[in-house]
Scaffold this active site. Structure first.
Site, mmCIF file in Angstrom:
data_model
loop_
_atom_site.group_PDB
_atom_site.id
_atom_site.type_symbol
_atom_site.label_atom_id
_atom_site.label_comp_id
_atom_site.label_asym_id
_atom_site.label_seq_id
_atom_site.Cartn_x
_atom_site.Cartn_y
_atom_site.Cartn_z
ATOM 1 N N ASP A 229 -80.042 4.012 -75.846
ATOM 2 C CA ASP A 229 -79.666 2.940 -76.758
ATOM 3 C C ASP A 229 -79.406 1.646 -75.994
ATOM 4 O OD1 ASP A 229 -78.814 2.225 -79.531
ATOM 5 O OD2 ASP A 229 -76.896 1.854 -78.543
ATOM 6 N N GLU A 298 -84.786 16.064 -60.702
ATOM 7 C CA GLU A 298 -84.197 17.154 -59.930
ATOM 8 C C GLU A 298 -83.824 18.354 -60.792
ATOM 9 O OE1 GLU A 298 -80.928 15.207 -58.067
ATOM 10 O OE2 GLU A 298 -82.188 14.157 -56.582
#
Length: 591
Positions: A229, A298
């Site tokens: 957002d 990751e």
């Protein structure tokens, strides 16, 4: 209808605009993602508010629709001053929507059906009910607690004036003064949105560490990505200089940088007209997203994504958010904002491919969402006027028939273009904006902070109609819904369209099936010679050219003939008896 164009050139050339992706491209490069506004999609318990169990129960509908993923607007703990975009706890579910167990069940249920799940992340601001902000209010100026937000001393002899002149996007001032423990006036805090949405200070490492942890928390629960957002707003220009133009979400464009009023020359930003507003699109946001990309990369497989809600112009600046080490997608709001004119549509499509291809990113198409007037209504308005922020009963009303006709054509154009695409709940029903909502029911802070001068976004957030003759049109077991549904919505209900040839729902289902089967999202894009004056026409082809699809929409008064050998597979409306494409109709055809 005007004069019918009957002649077709014997040989039509094409100009390549965008190369095809390989067939093993990552899932997000061509995904169709469906936005669910949880309050308004399905209510399981009859309280009039949509919830997570309601969503889970209706997931098979989305499987049958043919979408690849869903994006859930905020479901976090919140006082709901801005419908959940004021987050008090990023690691828990608001009881109105359910529980963490319900979220886990939703994610698992979606994955079982082959649907990925993207959740909203709100990093520009928190709720004023967040524990961090409550601690900041209780602490002294200069404390570590206040350092997580943007607190400043006021101007004037007694600090009685705001630190600068920034307004709120929702209307009114962008600063609120706090009261000290002894009852005396204290510092001011910045809120680019509502007073209950204090902005974080992203120069504070604690803020960055917290959001990296939040990303890891939700990845651990199985989500497939995050829609970010106000992605262009996290970092503010150093020194917080005054800004002398009106402030909207679109103020990152040069066009929005207006000169100051004659009687207030001191209000203009020091860079002068044409500069970027100091609260939008600052360079520092990119370091934040590089860190987030590493966090997601990751994580164990499958690949997770970031999508930017960044109202940034021009397009090459927006493309910086989707460079290879930053986000994966960024909404193409230029496309959403484009008026229904062929030259405008051609220009934004071609420019979007040029800008995004320059950084190796897909173009992410969108026509509607929870913040804008639904395109089935927007395209039925006067196309010479700016896009309104909501429509009230006493304002100019959309032409419903024209709007839906154009909306179906616009969506066929969008879904025929290579790239990814987002759909907003209810658009597959042709749902129009609710324009007759009584003002006493309005909840958007924009409406209240501007004293009704801006109607706001409630009209596009009305709960979905599922069954015409059921209580709340099948939204839930009760008669009421948090925003009242207009009686007219019954005609658009799912049960009125499912299995009905030519309905908007069946049109969407057929388009999404064909798009997936033909891998249209991974195709190349070439401008077809029919793309001229009032016609927008592109050829979408596979990497090996084994499939070639003509995507064409006619915006002119005259019907358009298709090339020799073209076979229409999909059409947004009826063709003429001669097989010509009439006004405001789109087609897909094999060529």
């Amino acid at each position: 209808m005007g004069h019918v164009t009957l002649t077709t050139p014997d040989a039509l050339s094409e100009t390549t605009l965008h190369p095809a992706d390989p067939t093993d491209a990552p899932w997000w490069r061509d995904a169709v993602i469906y936005q669910i506004y949880p309050r308004s999609w399905a209510d399981s318990d009859g309280d009039g508010i949509g919830d997570l169990p309601g969503i889970t129960a209706r997931l098979p509908y989305l499987r049958d629709l043919g979408v690849d993923a869903i994006w859930l607007s905020p479901f976090y703990v919140s006082p709901m001053h801005d419908a959940g975009y004021d987050v008090a706890d990023y690691r828990n579910i608001d009881p109105v929507f359910g529980s963490l167990d319900d979220a886990d069940a939703l994610i698992a249920g979606a994955h079982d059906l082959g649907i990925r799940v993207i959740v909203d992340l709100v990093p520009n601001h928190s709720s004023s009910e967040h524990e961090w902000f409550k601690a900041a209010l209780a602490a002294e100026p200069g404390s570590a607690e206040r350092g997580r937000y943007i607190f400043r001393d006021g101007k004037g002899e007694h600090g009685e004036e705001p630190p600068n002149n920034w307004p709120s996007v929702f209307g009114g001032e962008g600063w609120t003064r706090v009261t000290n423990a002894d009852g005396t006036p204290g510092q001011w805090y910045l809120h680019i949105f509502d007073t209950t949405q204090p902005d974080y200070d992203w120069t504070n490492p604690e803020v960055g560490d917290e959001f990296a942890s939040i990303l890891e928390f939700w990845c651990g629960r199985g989500v497939d990505g995050f829609r970010v957002d106000v992605a262009h707003g996290l970092v503010k220009e150093e020194g917080l200089p005054d800004w002398g133009a009106p402030l909207t979400m679109l103020d990152s464009s040069e066009e929005a940088a207006l000169p100051p009023e004659e009687d207030e020359p001191a209000r203009i930003h020091e860079a002068g007209p044409g500069s970027r507003p100091p609260m939008w699109d600052q360079e520092g946001v990119h370091e934040i997203y590089r860190r987030w990309r590493k966090v997601l990369d990751e994580q164990p497989s499958p690949e997770r994504i970031l999508c930017a809600e960044a109202w940034v112009k021009p397009g090459d600046r927006l493309a910086r958010y989707v460079r290879p080490d930053e986000m994966h997608q960024a909404f193409n709001f230029d496309f959403l904002d484009t008026h229904w004119r062929a030259e405008n549509l051609r220009a934004v499509i071609e420019r979007s491919y040029a800008d995004n291809d320059a950084v190796g990113a897909p173009t992410t198409w969108v026509l509607s969402n929870h913040d804008v007037v639904r395109h089935a209504s927007r395209l039925g308005l006067d196309q010479s006027l700016p896009r309104p922020n909501g429509i009230a009963a006493d304002q100019a009303q959309p032409d419903a028939e024209l709007g839906l006709r154009r909306a179906r054509a616009a969506t066929m154009l969008m879904l025929g273009l290579p790239g990814s695409a987002y759909l907003y709940q209810g658009e597959e029903l042709g749902l129009p904006e609710s324009t007759d909502l009584p003002h006493e029911f309005r909840q958007d802070p924009t409406f209240h902070r501007t004293e009704g001068k801006e109607i706001g976004r409630d009209g596009c957030r009305i709960p979905i109609p599922w069954v015409k003759d059921a209580p709340s049109h099948g939204f839930g077991p009760g008669d009421a819904s948090w925003l009242p549904q207009p009686e007219s919505y019954g005609a658009y209900a799912v049960d009125q369209q499912a299995g009905v040839a030519g309905s908007t729902l069946e049109l969407y289902r057929s388009m999404l099936t064909a798009r997936r089967a033909g891998r249209l999202g991974l195709g190349s894009a070439s401008r077809h010679d029919l793309s001229d004056r009032d016609v927008v026409a592109f050829v979408n082809a596979t990497e090996d050219d084994s499939r070639r699809t003509l995507v064409l929409v006619n915006l002119g008064a005259d019907a358009v003939a298709l090339p020799d050998g073209a076979t229409v597979t999909h059409q947004s409306g009826e063709l003429t008896a001669e097989g010509l494409v009439p006004t405001d109709v789109a087609i897909w055809a094999t060529i």
